[in-house]
Design a protein around this motif. Structure first.
Motif: not given
Length: 251
Positions: A180-201
């Motif tokens: 929702s940060l990008g969708r509703d607030r137009n904030i750019a998000v750089l995400l480091v995440e070990q849960n590869t599946q969820r991050a790519l989704e």
């Protein structure tokens, strides 16, 4: 491009943790950085924020080279990190932790209105606003960390392992807030995440890094369907979710 990282290097003595990484991030876009433990993902985020010294390359922000800026200057201009482990101050109340996020701002009606908006977004925090942060669950602590970061008025929010240690249900809730940060607030998000599946989704675009180098990049949906890539560099994301990069000297 809002964030433009070019040929970035980070060294810890003889350890070359980040080896010439180049990536870009646009307004409202969610970009994931994925890879195995010890790949250099956390070091990359810390270098972009300016709390890790770089040994080469540049960081561009909204058309300006900020490579020599201090971390506080970067935060003041809207580049914010939600660190691994949340770093909540347990001896302060939920409300006091949120106020810390606005340390660079005047505590006027606009800030208090934003805090009310965060309580609307995270009802559990509202119910515990006057309680010490130590009473919060792991998921609530992550929501508090995101809320605190929002009060810094970010244009770019970097998140380091936001699902670490959370149950699948709480992880799904945190990921929905991130989306929702990008969708509703137009904030750019750089995400480091070990849960590869969820991050790519979740992401629009993704970078796969191994031993400090980008080994693949592209639309996240495309990378998600590349099973050879997943097996070669990432393993099975769901199986690896919840393991911290703190287990390795290079993060």
């Amino acid at each position: 491009m809002l964030l433009d990282v070019r040929d970035l290097h980070v060294r810890y003595g003889r350890v070359h943790a980040v080896r010439g990484i180049t990536l870009t991030l646009g307004a409202g876009q969610v970009v994931a950085v994925v890879g195995a433990n010890g790949a250099g993902k956390s070091s990359l985020l810390r270098a972009i924020l300016g709390i890790e010294k770089t040994s080469g390359g540049s960081v561009g922000y909204d058309g300006t080279d900020i490579t020599r800026w201090s971390a506080s200057e970067r935060v003041k201009n809207g580049l914010v990190l939600v660190p691994e482990g949340r770093r909540i101050v347990m001896t302060l109340t939920v409300h006091e932790n949120l106020l810390m996020g606005a340390f660079n701002r005047r505590l006027d009606a606009a800030v208090h209105s934003e805090i009310d908006g965060i309580y609307d977004r995270f009802p559990n925090l509202a119910a515990r606003r006057d309680r010490l942060a130590s009473v919060l669950s792991g998921g609530e602590q992550q929501m508090l960390a995101i809320g605190r970061a929002l009060l810094a008025a970010p244009r770019v929010m970097m998140l380091d392992e936001p699902s670490l240690g959370l149950s699948p249900i709480l992880s799904a809730e945190v990921f929905e807030h991130i989306a929702s940060l990008g969708r509703d607030r137009n904030i750019a998000v750089l995400l480091v995440e070990q849960n590869t599946q969820r991050a790519l989704e979740l992401a629009d675009h993704a970078y796969v890094i191994e031993l400090g180098r980008v080994v693949s990049q592209g639309p996240a949906e495309q990378l998600l369907s590349d099973h050879k890539l997943i097996d070669a560099y990432l393993g099975h994301g769901e199986a690896k979710a919840g393991h911290s990069e703190q287990q390795r000297p290079v993060r």
